[in-house]
Scaffold this motif. Structure first.
Motif, PDB file in Angstrom:
ATOM      1  N   ARG A 128       0.835  -1.194   0.000  1.00 43.38           N
ATOM      2  CA  ARG A 128       0.000   0.000   0.000  1.00 43.38           C
ATOM      3  C   ARG A 128       0.871   1.246   0.000  1.00 43.38           C
ATOM      4  N   LYS A 129       0.450   2.229  -0.773  1.00 47.58           N
ATOM      5  CA  LYS A 129       1.194   3.472  -0.865  1.00 47.58           C
ATOM      6  C   LYS A 129       0.677   4.453   0.178  1.00 47.58           C
ATOM      7  N   THR A 130       1.571   5.298   0.655  1.00 47.93           N
ATOM      8  CA  THR A 130       1.197   6.296   1.645  1.00 47.93           C
ATOM      9  C   THR A 130       0.395   7.411   0.977  1.00 47.93           C
ATOM     10  N   LYS A 131      -0.218   8.245   1.813  1.00 48.58           N
ATOM     11  CA  LYS A 131      -1.001   9.363   1.287  1.00 48.58           C
ATOM     12  C   LYS A 131      -0.108  10.327   0.505  1.00 48.58           C
ATOM     13  N   ALA A 132       1.097  10.529   1.005  1.00 43.55           N
ATOM     14  CA  ALA A 132       2.020  11.433   0.306  1.00 43.55           C
ATOM     15  C   ALA A 132       2.387  10.886  -1.067  1.00 43.55           C
ATOM     16  N   GLU A 133       2.607   9.558  -1.168  1.00 43.45           N
ATOM     17  CA  GLU A 133       2.934   8.958  -2.461  1.00 43.45           C
ATOM     18  C   GLU A 133       1.759   9.050  -3.440  1.00 43.45           C
ATOM     19  N   LEU A 134       0.547   8.791  -2.924  1.00 40.29           N
ATOM     20  CA  LEU A 134      -0.639   8.884  -3.775  1.00 40.29           C
ATOM     21  C   LEU A 134      -0.864  10.311  -4.251  1.00 40.29           C
ATOM     22  N   LYS A 135      -0.653  11.277  -3.361  1.00 37.79           N
ATOM     23  CA  LYS A 135      -0.835  12.672  -3.740  1.00 37.79           C
ATOM     24  C   LYS A 135       0.198  13.096  -4.772  1.00 37.79           C
ATOM     25  N   SER A 136       1.430  12.622  -4.615  1.00 35.39           N
ATOM     26  CA  SER A 136       2.472  12.952  -5.579  1.00 35.39           C
ATOM     27  C   SER A 136       2.154  12.357  -6.950  1.00 35.39           C
ATOM     28  N   ARG A 138       1.428  14.469 -10.494  1.00 34.75           N
ATOM     29  CA  ARG A 138       2.110  14.236 -11.775  1.00 34.75           C
ATOM     30  C   ARG A 138       1.121  13.887 -12.885  1.00 34.75           C
ATOM     31  N   TYR A 139       0.057  13.162 -12.510  1.00 33.86           N
ATOM     32  CA  TYR A 139      -0.970  12.794 -13.498  1.00 33.86           C
ATOM     33  C   TYR A 139      -1.662  14.045 -14.040  1.00 33.86           C
ATOM     34  N   LYS A 150     -15.704  12.479  -6.459  1.00 37.94           N
ATOM     35  CA  LYS A 150     -15.349  13.693  -5.720  1.00 37.94           C
ATOM     36  C   LYS A 150     -13.834  13.827  -5.634  1.00 37.94           C
ATOM     37  N   GLY A 151     -13.329  15.003  -6.014  1.00 39.22           N
ATOM     38  CA  GLY A 151     -11.895  15.264  -6.006  1.00 39.22           C
ATOM     39  C   GLY A 151     -11.198  14.995  -7.318  1.00 39.22           C
ATOM     40  N   ASP A 152     -11.901  14.382  -8.291  1.00 44.29           N
ATOM     41  CA  ASP A 152     -11.285  14.091  -9.586  1.00 44.29           C
ATOM     42  C   ASP A 152     -11.041  15.372 -10.382  1.00 44.29           C
ATOM     43  N   PHE A 153      -9.945  15.342 -11.125  1.00 46.31           N
ATOM     44  CA  PHE A 153      -9.672  16.438 -12.058  1.00 46.31           C
ATOM     45  C   PHE A 153     -10.692  16.379 -13.194  1.00 46.31           C
ATOM     46  N   VAL A 154     -11.287  17.552 -13.517  1.00 49.47           N
ATOM     47  CA  VAL A 154     -12.285  17.616 -14.584  1.00 49.47           C
ATOM     48  C   VAL A 154     -11.691  18.289 -15.819  1.00 49.47           C
ATOM     49  N   VAL A 155     -11.214  19.529 -15.661  1.00 53.24           N
ATOM     50  CA  VAL A 155     -10.710  20.271 -16.802  1.00 53.24           C
ATOM     51  C   VAL A 155      -9.922  21.483 -16.296  1.00 53.24           C
ATOM     52  N   GLU A 156      -9.053  22.005 -17.148  1.00 57.21           N
ATOM     53  CA  GLU A 156      -8.328  23.237 -16.819  1.00 57.21           C
ATOM     54  C   GLU A 156      -9.109  24.437 -17.353  1.00 57.21           C
ATOM     55  N   CYS A 166     -18.688  21.463  -9.258  1.00 54.84           N
ATOM     56  CA  CYS A 166     -17.248  21.633  -9.448  1.00 54.84           C
ATOM     57  C   CYS A 166     -16.762  22.831  -8.636  1.00 54.84           C
ATOM     58  N   GLN A 167     -15.479  22.880  -8.428  1.00 55.82           N
ATOM     59  CA  GLN A 167     -14.866  24.013  -7.737  1.00 55.82           C
ATOM     60  C   GLN A 167     -13.480  24.257  -8.312  1.00 55.82           C
ATOM     61  N   THR A 168     -13.040  25.504  -8.219  1.00 55.31           N
ATOM     62  CA  THR A 168     -11.736  25.870  -8.761  1.00 55.31           C
ATOM     63  C   THR A 168     -10.637  25.534  -7.762  1.00 55.31           C
ATOM     64  N   ARG A 169      -9.463  25.279  -8.315  1.00 52.07           N
ATOM     65  CA  ARG A 169      -8.290  24.965  -7.490  1.00 52.07           C
ATOM     66  C   ARG A 169      -7.035  25.371  -8.260  1.00 52.07           C
ATOM     67  N   LEU A 170      -6.027  25.825  -7.514  1.00 45.25           N
ATOM     68  CA  LEU A 170      -4.745  26.178  -8.127  1.00 45.25           C
ATOM     69  C   LEU A 170      -3.856  24.949  -8.213  1.00 45.25           C
ATOM     70  N   HIS A 171      -3.190  24.817  -9.353  1.00 46.84           N
ATOM     71  CA  HIS A 171      -2.283  23.687  -9.567  1.00 46.84           C
ATOM     72  C   HIS A 171      -0.991  24.223 -10.167  1.00 46.84           C
ATOM     73  N   PRO A 172       0.049  24.443  -9.344  1.00 48.99           N
ATOM     74  CA  PRO A 172       1.304  24.980  -9.889  1.00 48.99           C
ATOM     75  C   PRO A 172       2.130  23.905 -10.582  1.00 48.99           C
ATOM     76  N   ILE A 173       2.761  24.296 -11.676  1.00 51.39           N
ATOM     77  CA  ILE A 173       3.694  23.438 -12.402  1.00 51.39           C
ATOM     78  C   ILE A 173       4.956  24.252 -12.656  1.00 51.39           C
ATOM     79  N   ASP A 174       6.047  23.818 -12.038  1.00 52.31           N
ATOM     80  CA  ASP A 174       7.326  24.524 -12.160  1.00 52.31           C
ATOM     81  C   ASP A 174       7.197  25.994 -11.754  1.00 52.31           C
TER      82      ASP A 174
END
Length: 276
Positions: free
Chosen positions: A116-124, A128-129, A162-168, A229-237
């Motif tokens: 089983r993977k930890t919560k931190a591993e699943l979140k990471s 990336r996905y 719930k919590g799934d990515f829908v669209v940018e 749906c709700q908005t969320r920030l997702h930083p990349i680099d």
């Protein structure tokens, strides 16, 4: 001196030294008398003394000159070797360690590690996905439909958890000063819709301007205060991206909605549907 003379005698007569172990005390007395005839009184007295002790104590084994040599040699070797505090030789293996000890379950069965993977591993992995989806511009599970009296809307063609990515919410990323300049330009044309989304990231205000018509679906999702749906920030680099995630489970054929968050009187008067 007595021990050395006995050794010399044994060495000169090898057959006699082999037979000494089985010679009874009477035969040894004869050998003693022969030694007296050879005028060696010290050796004879020593042998007679051994015979008398053997007679007085028949239970004890008779000592021989050869055994005396071995005992003297052993005593010298034992004195030469260091001993530990407990009296045992340091070079000898301790027998106490061979005693049975309490064993662990892992001594008999290998350790089974959980897959089983930890919560931190699943979140990471999830982060990336989403990175890959944003970089590739992937938009799946949605379609555009026309709604009577409302215009275009986006509907789900598959279920979202719930919590799934829908669209940018894709558009031009602007800083506050440039965003205000564009907004002033758009205000001159009443036909221009409201597609500018302001947010803060690392104590700085940004705006995603999706006013320009494109094939991206995030800009077409309609407003609702009770949306799914709700908005969320997702930083990349270090660069912020505005995304939409499911705020609850969404079923297929359900319209995708989120709260625009604009509560100003001017916006509500210009767009009455913002009240709902």
């Amino acid at each position: 001196m007595l021990i050395q003379e006995g050794n010399d005698f044994d060495a000169s007569n090898p057959d006699t030294s082999r037979q000494k172990k089985g010679i009874p005390s009477e035969i040894k007395s004869d050998s003693c008398e022969s030694k007296e005839q050879q005028q060696q009184p010290e050796v004879a007295c020593h042998t007679h003394g051994i015979r008398e002790q053997a007679t007085a104590h028949p239970e004890q084994k008779e000592s021989t000159p050869q055994s005396d040599v071995r005992s003297a040699t052993n005593s010298k070797v034992s004195e030469a070797k260091p001993r530990s505090r407990t009296g045992r030789k340091l070079g000898a293996k301790k027998m106490d360690n061979k005693a049975p000890q309490n064993r662990k379950v892992t001594d008999y069965y290998p350790i089974r590690r959980s897959n089983r993977k930890t919560k931190a591993e699943l979140k990471s992995e999830e982060h990336r996905y989403i990175d890959d989806l944003i970089k590739n511009g992937t938009e799946e599970g949605m379609q555009v439909k026309h709604i009577e009296g409302k215009g275009r809307g986006v509907f789900a063609v598959k279920g979202f958890k719930k919590g799934d990515f829908v669209v940018e919410y894709h558009g031009d990323l602007l800083e506050l000063a440039e965003a205000k300049m564009r907004e002033a330009q758009y205000a001159q044309d009443p036909q221009t819709g409201c597609y500018m989304y302001y947010f803060q990231y690392q104590s700085k205000t940004y705006c995603v301007d999706a006013t320009k018509e494109t094939s991206r679906l995030g800009r077409l999702i309609n407003h609702s205060k009770t949306g799914n749906c709700q908005t969320r920030l997702h930083p990349i680099d270090g660069i912020p991206h505005l995304i939409l995630v499911a705020s609850k489970d969404i079923e297929a054929e359900e319209e995708l909605l989120y709260d625009y968050g604009d509560r100003s009187k001017a916006s509500i008067s210009a767009h009455p549907w913002l009240k709902y």
